[in-house]
Design an enzyme around this catalytic site. Structure first.
Site, PDB file in Angstrom:
ATOM      1  N   LYS A 116     -13.075  -9.082  -2.803  1.00 32.44           N
ATOM      2  CA  LYS A 116     -11.994  -8.484  -2.009  1.00 32.44           C
ATOM      3  C   LYS A 116     -10.730  -9.320  -2.128  1.00 32.44           C
ATOM      4  O   LYS A 116     -10.814 -10.529  -2.376  1.00 32.44           O
ATOM      5  CB  LYS A 116     -12.410  -8.462  -0.526  1.00 32.44           C
ATOM      6  CG  LYS A 116     -13.494  -7.470  -0.180  1.00 32.44           C
ATOM      7  CD  LYS A 116     -13.817  -7.513   1.308  1.00 32.44           C
ATOM      8  CE  LYS A 116     -14.930  -6.540   1.668  1.00 32.44           C
ATOM      9  NZ  LYS A 116     -14.557  -5.117   1.500  1.00 32.44           N
ATOM     10  N   ASP A 157     -19.051  -4.610  -4.025  1.00 31.79           N
ATOM     11  CA  ASP A 157     -18.530  -4.560  -2.653  1.00 31.79           C
ATOM     12  C   ASP A 157     -19.114  -3.387  -1.868  1.00 31.79           C
ATOM     13  O   ASP A 157     -18.959  -3.310  -0.657  1.00 31.79           O
ATOM     14  CB  ASP A 157     -16.993  -4.483  -2.700  1.00 31.79           C
ATOM     15  CG  ASP A 157     -16.352  -4.843  -1.383  1.00 31.79           C
ATOM     16  OD1 ASP A 157     -17.079  -5.334  -0.489  1.00 31.79           O
ATOM     17  OD2 ASP A 157     -15.137  -4.643  -1.239  1.00 31.79           O
ATOM     18  N   ARG A 172     -24.664  -0.096   1.556  1.00 28.80           N
ATOM     19  CA  ARG A 172     -25.590   0.991   1.222  1.00 28.80           C
ATOM     20  C   ARG A 172     -26.823   0.455   0.518  1.00 28.80           C
ATOM     21  O   ARG A 172     -27.906   1.027   0.632  1.00 28.80           O
ATOM     22  CB  ARG A 172     -24.864   2.062   0.401  1.00 28.80           C
ATOM     23  CG  ARG A 172     -24.262   1.585  -0.877  1.00 28.80           C
ATOM     24  CD  ARG A 172     -23.209   2.555  -1.414  1.00 28.80           C
ATOM     25  NE  ARG A 172     -21.908   2.382  -0.757  1.00 28.80           N
ATOM     26  CZ  ARG A 172     -20.840   3.118  -1.010  1.00 28.80           C
ATOM     27  NH1 ARG A 172     -20.903   4.094  -1.885  1.00 28.80           N
ATOM     28  NH2 ARG A 172     -19.716   2.905  -0.375  1.00 28.80           N
ATOM     29  N   ASP A 190     -18.754  -7.732   9.518  1.00 29.97           N
ATOM     30  CA  ASP A 190     -19.537  -6.764   8.759  1.00 29.97           C
ATOM     31  C   ASP A 190     -21.007  -6.731   9.199  1.00 29.97           C
ATOM     32  O   ASP A 190     -21.814  -6.004   8.620  1.00 29.97           O
ATOM     33  CB  ASP A 190     -19.421  -7.069   7.256  1.00 29.97           C
ATOM     34  CG  ASP A 190     -19.493  -5.824   6.390  1.00 29.97           C
ATOM     35  OD1 ASP A 190     -19.261  -4.724   6.914  1.00 29.97           O
ATOM     36  OD2 ASP A 190     -19.796  -5.959   5.190  1.00 29.97           O
ATOM     37  N   GLU A 218     -21.980  -2.944  -0.837  1.00 24.78           N
ATOM     38  CA  GLU A 218     -23.274  -3.605  -0.649  1.00 24.78           C
ATOM     39  C   GLU A 218     -24.038  -3.082   0.557  1.00 24.78           C
ATOM     40  O   GLU A 218     -25.258  -3.170   0.609  1.00 24.78           O
ATOM     41  CB  GLU A 218     -23.072  -5.121  -0.516  1.00 24.78           C
ATOM     42  CG  GLU A 218     -22.712  -5.639   0.879  1.00 24.78           C
ATOM     43  CD  GLU A 218     -21.382  -5.114   1.413  1.00 24.78           C
ATOM     44  OE1 GLU A 218     -20.556  -4.652   0.610  1.00 24.78           O
ATOM     45  OE2 GLU A 218     -21.188  -5.148   2.642  1.00 24.78           O
ATOM     46  N   ASP A 247     -18.904 -10.470   4.183  1.00 18.45           N
ATOM     47  CA  ASP A 247     -18.776  -9.618   2.992  1.00 18.45           C
ATOM     48  C   ASP A 247     -17.522 -10.016   2.211  1.00 18.45           C
ATOM     49  O   ASP A 247     -16.420  -9.567   2.508  1.00 18.45           O
ATOM     50  CB  ASP A 247     -18.702  -8.137   3.417  1.00 18.45           C
ATOM     51  CG  ASP A 247     -18.567  -7.207   2.220  1.00 18.45           C
ATOM     52  OD1 ASP A 247     -18.780  -7.663   1.072  1.00 18.45           O
ATOM     53  OD2 ASP A 247     -18.265  -6.014   2.438  1.00 18.45           O
ATOM     54  N   LYS A 258     -26.579  -2.444   9.789  1.00 18.85           N
ATOM     55  CA  LYS A 258     -26.081  -3.297   8.703  1.00 18.85           C
ATOM     56  C   LYS A 258     -25.597  -4.607   9.312  1.00 18.85           C
ATOM     57  O   LYS A 258     -24.747  -4.613  10.195  1.00 18.85           O
ATOM     58  CB  LYS A 258     -24.922  -2.606   7.979  1.00 18.85           C
ATOM     59  CG  LYS A 258     -24.164  -3.507   6.994  1.00 18.85           C
ATOM     60  CD  LYS A 258     -23.006  -2.782   6.303  1.00 18.85           C
ATOM     61  CE  LYS A 258     -22.180  -3.717   5.420  1.00 18.85           C
ATOM     62  NZ  LYS A 258     -21.009  -3.042   4.805  1.00 18.85           N
TER      63      LYS A 258
HETATM   64  N1  BES Z   1     -17.688  -3.939   4.704  1.00 20.88           N
HETATM   65  C1  BES Z   1     -16.961  -3.059   3.885  1.00 20.88           C
HETATM   66  C2  BES Z   1     -16.328  -1.904   4.666  1.00 20.88           C
HETATM   67  C3  BES Z   1     -15.213  -2.227   5.619  1.00 20.88           C
HETATM   68  C4  BES Z   1     -13.909  -2.134   5.197  1.00 20.88           C
HETATM   69  C5  BES Z   1     -15.475  -2.525   6.940  1.00 20.88           C
HETATM   70  C6  BES Z   1     -12.885  -2.377   6.084  1.00 20.88           C
HETATM   71  C7  BES Z   1     -14.465  -2.773   7.818  1.00 20.88           C
HETATM   72  C8  BES Z   1     -13.166  -2.701   7.402  1.00 20.88           C
HETATM   73  C9  BES Z   1     -17.852  -2.431   2.809  1.00 20.88           C
HETATM   74  O1  BES Z   1     -18.920  -3.205   2.390  1.00 20.88           O
HETATM   75  C10 BES Z   1     -16.986  -2.189   1.626  1.00 20.88           C
HETATM   76  O2  BES Z   1     -16.531  -3.157   1.070  1.00 20.88           O
HETATM   77  N2  BES Z   1     -16.743  -0.924   1.303  1.00 20.88           N
HETATM   78  C11 BES Z   1     -15.930  -0.574   0.225  1.00 20.88           C
HETATM   79  C12 BES Z   1     -16.634   0.519  -0.566  1.00 20.88           C
HETATM   80  C13 BES Z   1     -16.021   0.783  -1.910  1.00 20.88           C
HETATM   81  C14 BES Z   1     -16.233  -0.409  -2.824  1.00 20.88           C
HETATM   82  C15 BES Z   1     -16.662   2.027  -2.492  1.00 20.88           C
HETATM   83  C16 BES Z   1     -14.601  -0.039   0.726  1.00 20.88           C
HETATM   84  O3  BES Z   1     -14.587   0.664   1.751  1.00 20.88           O
HETATM   85  O4  BES Z   1     -13.580  -0.392   0.137  1.00 20.88           O
HETATM   86 ZN    ZN Z   2     -18.364  -4.561   0.815  1.00 20.70          ZN
HETATM   87 ZN    ZN Z   3     -19.634  -4.559   3.789  1.00 17.50          ZN
END
Ligand code: BES
Ligand code: ZN
Ligand code: ZN
Length: 483
Positions: free
Chosen positions: A262, A332, A336, A273, A334, A255, A250
């Site tokens: 966020k 968010d 996946r 990311d 994204e 992001d 990825k």
């Molecule tokens: N890039 C983030 C995950 C992330 C969070 C990486 C903190 C490093 C530190 C990912 O794209 C994301 O935003 N995930 C969300 C998923 C949720 C919306 C189901 C998350 O983990 O909050």
């Molecule tokens: Zn995200």
């Molecule tokens: Zn992300």
């Protein structure tokens, strides 16, 4: 100038080093002492401690000595060696050392010699090229010799190659997202593919992604004006009999969360990311450099995730390249979406084993922190192979569960599948089940959620910023499959 690190069979005092580092183990004296027990005295007086990471300094004549601890002799491994060597480099740098000779302990394994080498090189890493002059800032040690009675040039060379690749991944991670764009990652991929006649590069831009039916990936990219890139490097060493290994990463270069934006506190960390993609690219470079005898298909999904008038919305439905319809509940989630099309691509290119790396979930970070990356797999043998590679490289993995009940939570209401779970539980596992849908069960597949280990891990050799997690692991994994 990067620090030059090489092996020598000369005794440290016979080199022209200005600083000499001598190891000490728990309950033992100094093997090669200097001037009638000068260094041994430091140990006896308790000034030099034997724990990993301890250093003590003394001078004799024109020379500076650093006594460094390696803990219990029987427990020393690659990771302890990396930590100890980083402490030596940090201390030597603070003292203004230019040429450092490190004595390798007697009968050290190759793993320990490699660890010492890697620890030094990882410790010299800096990403402060944009900062103005600072008279307090010390230059890293310019030259390091690793000294043993025997020729240890093979493990030293491997350590140099791996740690240098890891530092390159850290450069990709630390670069700001206005520069480290999907296009910049593609340019790096081109350099990697151009490094061997047995490597090829394919990149898909926005239009090509849409034409290839990669509707999930394209949906993430539709909010940004920057062109996305699906990057595919293939390494086909001549004469290999091993089955193709896919490394999928990825690389969301920033992001923001998109429309499901966020909070602003900490959002700057989302330049990291793209850490999975960075590890995949530089591991592939190292695999090619080492000539590892296994075909590799590296697939990196690079795009930004931004909100705009053209961005995807929660409740949109998109179609991935395998025909699966996906309901977007949260823009968010994204990673996946990007990886879904990358996994389908890896299979279409003939992968027989797959591992993907991604900064996927805050849930993973909260569960395991920086100590372990989460490992999810549809195949116990493949998981064990990854665990073995992780033991070898010193990048810890912890097996996490997949389960039909997690899969059920991402059943779609209006489409085949939804991109976030109906309940806010087991976030890392429901995210993994989403990928599992696209990986299927026919091919051994593993997903590494590296959200907690990608940056700011506070290791002696990688304190702040990008950690380059996964580079050594993926190379070690590829080597374990070579034939
Ligand atoms: N890039 C983030 C995950 C992330 C969070 C990486 C903190 C490093 C530190 C990912 O794209 C994301 O935003 N995930 C969300 C998923 C949720 C919306 C189901 C998350 O983990 O909050
Ligand atoms: Zn995200
Ligand atoms: Zn992300």
């Amino acid at each position: 100038m990067p620090t030059q690190v090489s092996a020598t069979t000369s005794f440290p005092t016979e080199t022209d080093a200005d600083t000499i580092a001598i190891p000490v183990f728990d309950g033992e004296g100094i093997a090669h002492d200097f001037e009638d027990g000068h260094l041994g005295n430091l140990v006896e007086r308790g000034e030099a401690k034997t724990s990993v990471g301890s250093t003590a300094v003394t001078h004799a004549g024109d020379l500076r000595f650093i006594v460094y601890g390696l803990g219990k002799r029987d427990d020393v491994d690659g990771e302890k060696a990396r930590r100890a060597a980083a402490a030596v480099e940090t201390r030597a740098r603070s003292l203004g050392a230019v040429k450092l000779a490190i004595e390798i302990p007697h009968h050290a394994t190759d793993e320990v010699v490699e660890g010492l080498t890697e620890g030094v090189i990882l410790s010299t890493y800096r990403w402060d090229t944009r900062k103005g002059a600072d008279s307090d800032r010390r230059e890293p040690v310019a030259e390091v010799l690793l000294s043993d009675h025997d020729d240890r040039s093979v493990p030293v060379a491997r350590g140099v190659l791996l740690a240098t690749a890891q530092n390159r991944a850290r450069d990709l991670q630390n670069s700001p997202p206005n520069e480290m764009t999907p296009d910049a990652l593609a340019a790096r991929a081109k350099e990697i593919a151009d490094s061997s006649e047995h490597a090829t590069l394919e990149t898909l831009d926005r239009q090509q992604l849409i034409e290839a039916g990669c509707g999930a990936f394209a949906a993430v990219a539709q909010g940004t004006e920057r062109e996305p890139r699906m990057i595919v490097i293939k390494w086909n060493p001549p004469g290999t009999t091993a089955e193709p290994l896919a490394l999928v990463g990825k690389a969301v270069t920033f992001d923001s969360g998109g429309i499901s934006i966020k909070p602003s506190v900490g959002m700057e960390g989302m330049k990291f990311d793209m850490s999975g993609g960075a590890a995949v690219l530089e591991a592939t470079a190292a695999i090619i450099e080492l000539g590892v005898n296994v075909p590799v298909i590296a697939v990196v999904g690079a795009t930004e995730n931004l909100p705009s008038g053209s961005a995807m919305r929660p409740s949109d439905i998109v179609t991935a390249s395998d025909g699966t319809t996906i309901e977007i509940d949260n823009t968010d989630a994204e990673g996946r979406l990007v990886l879904a099309d990358c996994l389908v691509k890896a299979k279409a290119e003939g992968a027989k084993r797959i591992v993907d790396l991604a900064t996927r979930t805050g849930a993973m970070d909260i569960a395991l922190g920086p100590a372990y990356a989460g490992l999810f797999s549809n195949n116990d043998e493949w998981a064990a192979t990854l665990m073995a590679a992780s033991d070898g490289s010193g990048e810890p993995l912890w097996r996490m569960p997949l389960h039909p009940s997690y899969r059920k939570m991402i059943d779609g209401v209006y489409a085949d599948i939804r991109n976030t779970a109906s309940k806010r539980v087991a976030g890392a596992s429901t995210a993994a089940e989403f990928l599992h849908h696209f990986a299927g069960d026919e091919i051994p597949w593993a997903h590494l959620d590296i959200a907690g280990v990608a940056d700011d891990v506070d290791l002696p050799y990688a304190k702040k910023g990008g950690a380059g997690f996964g580079v050594r692991l993926l190379v070690t994994l590829a080597e374990s499959l070579a034939s």
